[in-house]
Design an enzyme around this catalytic site. Structure first.
Site, short mmCIF file in Angstrom:
data_model
loop_
_atom_site.label_atom_id
_atom_site.label_comp_id
_atom_site.label_asym_id
_atom_site.label_seq_id
_atom_site.Cartn_x
_atom_site.Cartn_y
_atom_site.Cartn_z
N HIS A 145 -3.65 -9.06 10.55
CA HIS A 145 -4.51 -8.51 11.61
C HIS A 145 -5.51 -9.54 12.15
CE1 HIS A 145 -2.77 -4.64 10.86
NE2 HIS A 145 -3.21 -4.60 9.63
N ASN A 152 -3.14 6.37 5.88
CA ASN A 152 -2.35 5.41 6.65
C ASN A 152 -0.86 5.52 6.39
OD1 ASN A 152 -2.56 3.03 8.48
ND2 ASN A 152 -1.61 1.95 6.78
N LYS A 183 0.83 -1.23 0.00
CA LYS A 183 0.00 0.00 0.00
C LYS A 183 0.85 1.26 0.00
CE LYS A 183 -2.20 -0.81 3.87
NZ LYS A 183 -1.64 -2.12 4.22
#
Length: 441
Positions: free
Chosen positions: A187, A140, A118
């Site tokens: 996660h 982010n 990302k």
């Protein structure tokens, strides 16, 4: 308006509070922690409409504050009782990305998500677009979106890296161009399973219309699930098959037109081929001319802590891949080398399955050096015969150099979070580089 911010950090809620106070709102900040660092943030704003609830995060806060909006920071799970109670009462719950969008719907948003890549793709997309016209970058990636509150008065294009946590907190946010890079286990300490994590990621397409663009990895085993129900125009990229943007014969092609040869890129790694293709599609859809994209790609050097070449020492190349906090990222790093690898891995386990790369470890790696909380789990998953467990990153570096011979590679690609030993992956990566430089004098 009265806003309740849950989670009080400089990175997100501090910037949000600053803008809300300037817009004459009342702001209440709740956090489970009450320490000097968080108190200092309150003192820095020093505003009569800013109220502290530090050290408190119980449901009764809602009766006390009676907020119009509840805004959790991305690190706060939406399952805590306070947030669940707010939703039950019909109080709007959303994050800073959604609020910024409501304040500035006129901005043209480009959004990028995925398990890995990302940050590189977001940074490269911004570099390609801003080489042609003004554009902002945030999310982010480390720049809170509200840091751009003043800039959007004149710059109306913004590239955002969005995590699954941030995407959970959107309602109406509509990116005109959205890219979903890949999906792999991550996660799982926050999500019950991969499906729940995927559903959060897919929200990036939630509010797109047929006038918008969705950019998707055609090689993903989840391609059908990712594209199902998407209302926008779908463009694809692939290293293995036909797509709108393809890699074959050593080059990246847009349709039949050569964009760039792999040898011209300064970015190393197979995963970066995918990042380049995705970012180039974003830029092309943003109206950036092919020539501008080509010139910028040839100059882009990549980012710190992402398969970053630290140096070559007596014929041994050393790479810092501290950003590799997932098994998928570790896999992509290993795939990037065709010489024996001395691998340093380990850190804080996020509930991931390390057996997924066992075969690749046996194929690519000469020696494994493990550290951190996950060392035993990784050792058990791989059962690699040439494995050493060490107590610290400094000892890991010493051990790696003692095993390395000219023509081999030392790769620090943890496959884990950093929080058992370091504040974040950046601090971990800087420490690794410092230990390498200290070792080499």
């Amino acid at each position: 308006m009265r806003y309740l911010l849950i989670g009080w950090t400089r990175r997100t809620s501090f910037e949000t509070a600053k803008v809300l106070l300037a817009r004459e709102a009342e702001v209440y900040v709740s956090d489970t922690v009450d320490n000097e660092e968080k108190q200092a943030l309150l003192r820095e704003l020093n505003h009569p409409r800013l109220f502290s609830l530090l050290g408190r995060q119980s449901k009764d806060i809602l009766d006390e504050v009676q907020p119009d909006v509840v805004m959790p920071s991305p690190g706060v799970p939406l399952t805590i009782p306070l947030i669940e109670e707010a939703k039950k009462r019909g109080i709007p719950v959303f994050g800073d990305i959604e609020l910024f969008y409501r304040f500035h719907p006129e901005v043209y948003y480009y959004a990028i998500t995925g398990t890995d890549g990302k940050t590189t793709t977001t940074t490269l997309s911004h570099a390609l677009i801003s080489a042609y016209k003004p554009a902002l970058v945030g999310g982010n990636i480390g720049t809170a979106i509200f840091e751009h509150e003043a800039a959007v008065a004149s710059v109306k294009e913004m590239v955002l890296e969005l995590s699954s946590f941030q995407l959970e907190e959107i309602v109406n946010f509509r990116p005109r161009i959205a890219a979903f890079l890949n999906l792999a286990e991550d996660h799982l300490d926050r999500y019950p399973d991969l499906d729940a994590y995927f559903e959060a990621k897919k929200r990036i397409f939630l509010n797109q219309t047929p006038d918008d663009v969705a950019i998707v990895n055609a090689d993903s085993p989840y391609f059908e699930q990712v594209t199902a129900g998407v209302k926008s125009r779908i463009l694809t990229f692939s290293r293995k098959s036909r797509a709108d943007m393809m890699f074959y014969d050593g080059g990246i092609y847009y349709g039949e037109k050569l964009l760039v040869k792999q040898e011209e890129l300064k970015l190393k790694g197979v995963h970066n081929i995918e990042n380049v293709m995705a970012a180039s599609l974003v830029a092309l859809m943003a109206g950036v001319p092919m020539e501008v994209i080509q010139n910028t790609l040839r100059e882009f050097r990549g980012l710190e802590h992402r398969l970053e070449l630290v140096g070559s020492y007596n014929g041994v190349e050393v790479y810092n891949d501290s950003k590799a906090t997932t098994v998928n990222a570790l896999e992509k790093a290993l795939e990037s080398f065709d010489v024996p690898v001395i691998l340093i891995a380990g850190g804080l386990d996020k509930g991931l399955d390390f057996t997924l790369v066992k075969g690749l470890v046996y194929k690519k790696v000469k020696t494994v050096i493990l550290l951190g909380q996950a060392a035993e789990k990784i050792d058990s998953a791989w059962q690699f015969p040439h494995t050493t467990k060490v107590p610290s990153l400094e000892v890991a570096v010493e051990t790696a150099f003692s095993h390395a011979k000219p023509g081999e590679v030392i790769l620090f690609s943890p496959g884990c979070a950093s929080f058992d030993m370091f504040k974040n992956y950046e601090e971990r990566g800087r420490a690794f580089k410092a230990f390498v430089q200290k070792r080499q004098g």
